[in-house]
Design a protein around this motif. Structure first.
Motif, PDB file in Angstrom:
ATOM      1  N   ILE A 121       0.842  -1.205   0.000  1.00  0.00           N
ATOM      2  CA  ILE A 121       0.000   0.000   0.000  1.00  0.00           C
ATOM      3  C   ILE A 121       0.877   1.255   0.000  1.00  0.00           C
ATOM      4  CG2 ILE A 121      -1.717   1.320   1.299  1.00  0.00           C
ATOM      5  CD1 ILE A 121      -2.814  -1.455   2.267  1.00  0.00           C
ATOM      6  N   LEU A 122       1.924   1.255   0.834  1.00  0.00           N
ATOM      7  CA  LEU A 122       2.829   2.407   0.879  1.00  0.00           C
ATOM      8  C   LEU A 122       3.539   2.607  -0.456  1.00  0.00           C
ATOM      9  CD1 LEU A 122       4.232   1.993   4.495  1.00  0.00           C
ATOM     10  CD2 LEU A 122       2.749   3.834   3.655  1.00  0.00           C
ATOM     11  N   ASN A 123       3.924   1.513  -1.109  1.00  0.00           N
ATOM     12  CA  ASN A 123       4.546   1.625  -2.440  1.00  0.00           C
ATOM     13  C   ASN A 123       3.565   2.217  -3.447  1.00  0.00           C
ATOM     14  OD1 ASN A 123       7.097   0.681  -1.770  1.00  0.00           O
ATOM     15  ND2 ASN A 123       6.604  -1.446  -2.238  1.00  0.00           N
ATOM     16  N   ALA A 124       2.308   1.781  -3.390  1.00  0.00           N
ATOM     17  CA  ALA A 124       1.290   2.324  -4.292  1.00  0.00           C
ATOM     18  C   ALA A 124       1.081   3.820  -4.033  1.00  0.00           C
ATOM     19  CB  ALA A 124      -0.027   1.564  -4.125  1.00  0.00           C
ATOM     20  N   ILE A 125       1.095   4.227  -2.767  1.00  0.00           N
ATOM     21  CA  ILE A 125       0.955   5.646  -2.419  1.00  0.00           C
ATOM     22  C   ILE A 125       2.130   6.437  -2.999  1.00  0.00           C
ATOM     23  CG2 ILE A 125       1.008   7.298  -0.496  1.00  0.00           C
ATOM     24  CD1 ILE A 125      -0.487   5.106   1.170  1.00  0.00           C
ATOM     25  N   ARG A 126       3.319   5.916  -2.806  1.00  0.00           N
ATOM     26  CA  ARG A 126       4.518   6.598  -3.314  1.00  0.00           C
ATOM     27  C   ARG A 126       4.502   6.691  -4.847  1.00  0.00           C
ATOM     28  NH1 ARG A 126       8.070   3.380  -1.564  1.00  0.00           N
ATOM     29  NH2 ARG A 126       8.803   2.490  -3.502  1.00  0.00           N
ATOM     30  N   MET A 127       4.138   5.597  -5.510  1.00  0.00           N
ATOM     31  CA  MET A 127       4.101   5.573  -6.979  1.00  0.00           C
ATOM     32  C   MET A 127       3.018   6.510  -7.531  1.00  0.00           C
ATOM     33  SD  MET A 127       6.552   3.566  -7.866  1.00  0.00           S
ATOM     34  CE  MET A 127       6.229   3.116  -9.546  1.00  0.00           C
ATOM     35  N   GLY A 130       1.413  10.223  -3.613  1.00  0.00           N
ATOM     36  CA  GLY A 130       0.727  10.609  -2.386  1.00  0.00           C
ATOM     37  C   GLY A 130      -0.671  10.092  -2.181  1.00  0.00           C
ATOM     38  N   LYS A 131      -1.326   9.591  -3.244  1.00  0.00           N
ATOM     39  CA  LYS A 131      -2.696   9.101  -3.087  1.00  0.00           C
ATOM     40  C   LYS A 131      -2.936   7.946  -4.058  1.00  0.00           C
ATOM     41  CE  LYS A 131      -7.485  10.767  -3.002  1.00  0.00           C
ATOM     42  NZ  LYS A 131      -8.340  11.942  -3.229  1.00  0.00           N
ATOM     43  N   ALA A 132      -3.007   6.733  -3.509  1.00  0.00           N
ATOM     44  CA  ALA A 132      -3.222   5.547  -4.337  1.00  0.00           C
ATOM     45  C   ALA A 132      -4.713   5.240  -4.432  1.00  0.00           C
ATOM     46  CB  ALA A 132      -2.489   4.358  -3.743  1.00  0.00           C
ATOM     47  N   THR A 133      -5.140   4.841  -5.599  1.00  0.00           N
ATOM     48  CA  THR A 133      -6.520   4.442  -5.823  1.00  0.00           C
ATOM     49  C   THR A 133      -6.589   2.919  -5.807  1.00  0.00           C
ATOM     50  OG1 THR A 133      -6.912   6.398  -7.188  1.00  0.00           O
ATOM     51  CG2 THR A 133      -8.462   4.570  -7.437  1.00  0.00           C
ATOM     52  N   LEU A 134      -7.471   2.378  -4.957  1.00  0.00           N
ATOM     53  CA  LEU A 134      -7.630   0.933  -4.829  1.00  0.00           C
ATOM     54  C   LEU A 134      -9.056   0.567  -5.208  1.00  0.00           C
ATOM     55  CD1 LEU A 134      -5.925   0.564  -1.324  1.00  0.00           C
ATOM     56  CD2 LEU A 134      -4.841   0.290  -3.564  1.00  0.00           C
ATOM     57  N   LYS A 135      -9.207  -0.355  -6.136  1.00  0.00           N
ATOM     58  CA  LYS A 135     -10.539  -0.789  -6.567  1.00  0.00           C
ATOM     59  C   LYS A 135     -11.041  -1.873  -5.621  1.00  0.00           C
ATOM     60  CE  LYS A 135     -13.352  -1.774 -10.426  1.00  0.00           C
ATOM     61  NZ  LYS A 135     -13.721  -1.037 -11.570  1.00  0.00           N
ATOM     62  N   THR A 136     -12.234  -1.670  -5.090  1.00  0.00           N
ATOM     63  CA  THR A 136     -12.808  -2.626  -4.140  1.00  0.00           C
ATOM     64  C   THR A 136     -13.600  -3.700  -4.879  1.00  0.00           C
ATOM     65  OG1 THR A 136     -14.899  -1.462  -3.815  1.00  0.00           O
ATOM     66  CG2 THR A 136     -13.031  -0.766  -2.430  1.00  0.00           C
ATOM     67  N   VAL A 137     -13.930  -4.752  -4.171  1.00  0.00           N
ATOM     68  CA  VAL A 137     -14.706  -5.848  -4.736  1.00  0.00           C
ATOM     69  C   VAL A 137     -16.096  -5.372  -5.153  1.00  0.00           C
ATOM     70  CG1 VAL A 137     -15.759  -8.091  -4.176  1.00  0.00           C
ATOM     71  CG2 VAL A 137     -13.396  -7.633  -3.540  1.00  0.00           C
ATOM     72  N   VAL A 142     -11.513   3.117  -3.194  1.00  0.00           N
ATOM     73  CA  VAL A 142     -11.093   3.786  -1.966  1.00  0.00           C
ATOM     74  C   VAL A 142      -9.705   4.350  -2.255  1.00  0.00           C
ATOM     75  CG1 VAL A 142     -12.468   2.393  -0.364  1.00  0.00           C
ATOM     76  CG2 VAL A 142     -10.150   1.649  -0.934  1.00  0.00           C
ATOM     77  N   TYR A 143      -9.262   5.250  -1.409  1.00  0.00           N
ATOM     78  CA  TYR A 143      -8.003   5.934  -1.650  1.00  0.00           C
ATOM     79  C   TYR A 143      -7.101   5.779  -0.438  1.00  0.00           C
ATOM     80  CZ  TYR A 143     -11.305   7.706  -4.971  1.00  0.00           C
ATOM     81  OH  TYR A 143     -12.282   7.762  -5.938  1.00  0.00           O
ATOM     82  N   ALA A 144      -5.844   5.433  -0.678  1.00  0.00           N
ATOM     83  CA  ALA A 144      -4.875   5.249   0.398  1.00  0.00           C
ATOM     84  C   ALA A 144      -3.889   6.406   0.385  1.00  0.00           C
ATOM     85  CB  ALA A 144      -4.147   3.924   0.225  1.00  0.00           C
ATOM     86  N   MET A 145      -3.625   6.939   1.574  1.00  0.00           N
ATOM     87  CA  MET A 145      -2.690   8.039   1.740  1.00  0.00           C
ATOM     88  C   MET A 145      -1.849   7.782   2.980  1.00  0.00           C
ATOM     89  SD  MET A 145      -5.635  10.866   1.228  1.00  0.00           S
ATOM     90  CE  MET A 145      -6.827   9.702   1.838  1.00  0.00           C
ATOM     91  N   LYS A 146      -0.782   8.508   3.104  1.00  0.00           N
ATOM     92  CA  LYS A 146       0.043   8.426   4.301  1.00  0.00           C
ATOM     93  C   LYS A 146      -0.074   9.751   5.039  1.00  0.00           C
ATOM     94  CE  LYS A 146       4.541   7.160   5.977  1.00  0.00           C
ATOM     95  NZ  LYS A 146       5.966   7.212   5.744  1.00  0.00           N
ATOM     96  N   LYS A 147      -0.354   9.674   6.335  1.00  0.00           N
ATOM     97  CA  LYS A 147      -0.432  10.872   7.170  1.00  0.00           C
ATOM     98  C   LYS A 147       0.472  10.615   8.364  1.00  0.00           C
ATOM     99  CE  LYS A 147      -3.779  13.996   9.220  1.00  0.00           C
ATOM    100  NZ  LYS A 147      -5.196  14.246   9.478  1.00  0.00           N
ATOM    101  N   GLY A 148       1.609  11.277   8.379  1.00  0.00           N
ATOM    102  CA  GLY A 148       2.606  10.971   9.404  1.00  0.00           C
ATOM    103  C   GLY A 148       3.099   9.551   9.198  1.00  0.00           C
ATOM    104  N   ILE A 152      -3.866   5.965   5.839  1.00  0.00           N
ATOM    105  CA  ILE A 152      -5.242   6.441   5.908  1.00  0.00           C
ATOM    106  C   ILE A 152      -5.970   5.936   4.661  1.00  0.00           C
ATOM    107  CG2 ILE A 152      -6.748   8.485   5.972  1.00  0.00           C
ATOM    108  CD1 ILE A 152      -4.980   8.159   8.498  1.00  0.00           C
ATOM    109  N   ILE A 153      -7.165   5.403   4.865  1.00  0.00           N
ATOM    110  CA  ILE A 153      -8.012   4.972   3.754  1.00  0.00           C
ATOM    111  C   ILE A 153      -9.213   5.913   3.723  1.00  0.00           C
ATOM    112  CG2 ILE A 153      -9.313   3.068   2.735  1.00  0.00           C
ATOM    113  CD1 ILE A 153      -6.285   2.496   3.059  1.00  0.00           C
ATOM    114  N   SER A 154      -9.448   6.515   2.556  1.00  0.00           N
ATOM    115  CA  SER A 154     -10.548   7.467   2.385  1.00  0.00           C
ATOM    116  C   SER A 154     -11.612   6.840   1.496  1.00  0.00           C
ATOM    117  CB  SER A 154     -10.001   8.742   1.739  1.00  0.00           C
ATOM    118  OG  SER A 154     -11.043   9.635   1.443  1.00  0.00           O
ATOM    119  N   ASP A 155     -12.874   7.084   1.839  1.00  0.00           N
ATOM    120  CA  ASP A 155     -13.964   6.534   1.028  1.00  0.00           C
ATOM    121  C   ASP A 155     -14.446   7.558   0.001  1.00  0.00           C
ATOM    122  OD1 ASP A 155     -15.756   8.274   2.353  1.00  0.00           O
ATOM    123  OD2 ASP A 155     -16.596   6.698   3.605  1.00  0.00           O
TER     124      ASP A 155
END
Length: 188
Positions: A121-127, A130-137, A142-148, A152-155
Motif C-alpha cells: 500500500i505504501l509503495n502504491a501511495i509513493r508511486m 501521495g494518493k493511491a486508488t484501490l478498486k474494491t470488490v 477507496v483511496y490510500a494516503m500516508k499521514k505521518g 489512511i483509507i478514504s472513502d
C-alpha cells in the motif's frame, strides 16, 4: 554422550531458538485474540472482541463463504467503535433482511481482490505521488494516503479511516484493522 547425540541436541536447540520467534511474529493480537496466519479471514475475525459487529454483518450479508474462500483478499476491517460512529439506527437498518444488497455493498467496499500488505500500500501511495486508488470488490474505489506514520483509507464521501493494526496475515489474504466504516457513494 555421543558426538552425534550432542550435534542433534544443539541442532534441536537452534531450531527452537530460530522457529519460535518466527512463529511469534506471524501472529498478531486483535480484539484480545491471537490471529493465526493458518486460519482464514472468518475463522480469525470471529475470535476478535473488537469485530463482533463486522462478523454479524458478514453473516447477515451471506458473505461468510466468500471470505472463507481461497482469495486472496485484503480486508479493511472496521472495529465495533467504527460502527458506533455511524448515525443512530444505520447498523440496525443495514442488518434488516430487505437491506441485504446495501449491506453487501458496504461490506464489499472494504475488500480488495488480492493480498496487499502495508508495504504494498505504501509503495502504491509513493508511486501515485501521495494518493493511491484501490478498486474494491464492490466495484468502487477507496483511496490510500500516508499521514505521518499512519496509512489512511478514504472513502467516496471523504471519510477517513486510520489503519490501527496492519498486516494481520490470514491463510486467504490479509486484514488491516481500521477505526472508521468506509461507505460507498451510492449507499445510504
Amino acid at each position: 554422550m555421543k558426538i552425534s547425540s550432542i550435534k542433534n541436541s544443539v541442532l534441536s536447540i537452534l531450531l527452537v531458538v530460530m522457529v519460535v520467534p518466527a512463529m511469534a511474529q506471524q501472529t498478531k493480537m486483535v480484539g484480545g485474540a491471537e490471529m493465526f496466519p493458518t486460519k482464514n479471514i472468518v475463522e480469525n475475525a470471529v475470535n476478535s472482541k473488537d469485530h463482533t459487529t463486522l462478523v454479524a454483518a458478514v453473516k447477515a450479508a451471506d458473505l461468510v463463504a466468500t471470505l472463507q474462500s481461497e482469495g486472496p483478499f485484503t480486508v479493511f476491517a472496521p472495529v465495533n467503535a467504527a460502527f458506533d460512529k455511524l448515525p443512530m439506527g444505520t447498523v440496525d437498518n443495514l442488518l434488516m433482511m430487505e437491506n441485504k444488497a446495501a449491506l453487501q455493498g458496504v461490506l464489499t467496499y472494504h475488500v480488495i481482490a488480492g493480498k496487499l500488505n502495508s508495504k504494498d500500500i505504501l509503495n502504491a501511495i509513493r508511486m501515485s505521488k501521495g494518493k493511491a486508488t484501490l478498486k474494491t470488490v464492490n466495484g468502487q474505489e477507496v483511496y490510500a494516503m500516508k499521514k505521518g506514520k499512519n496509512i489512511i483509507i478514504s472513502d467516496a464521501n471523504g471519510s477517513m479511516a486510520k489503519v490501527t493494526i496492519a498486516n494481520v496475515n490470514q491463510s486467504n489474504g490479509v486484514i488491516h484493522v481500521i477505526d472508521t466504516v468506509l461507505l460507498p457513494s451510492s449507499e445510504m
